[in-house]
Design a protein around this motif. Sequence first.
Motif: not given
Length: 77
Positions: A31-43, A45-47, A52-57
């Motif tokens: 789960x931490x790996x998934x969260x990290x991948x999502x955060x890196x993608x959004x970062x 993109x400039x977000x 401690x959380x990630x967007x549901x979408x």
Amino acid sequence: MTVEEALEIVSKQWWSLEDLMKISQVGRNSALKIKRNIREKLTKQGYMVPKHVVPMKEVVDYLDINISYLESRIKKG
């Protein structure tokens, strides 16, 4: 996990690590790996995303969760 529980989690705007573990049915490290991948993608993109959380979408897109299918299972049940 029941369909009702899955839809309850999907209804949240922001997901914690525990929500991510429940919906993806993986352990903490995965789960931490998934969260990290999502955060890196959004970062990239400039977000700015809270740590401690990630967007549901984004999680729904990443895990390819079919919300309409889950809702249809409730109606048939």
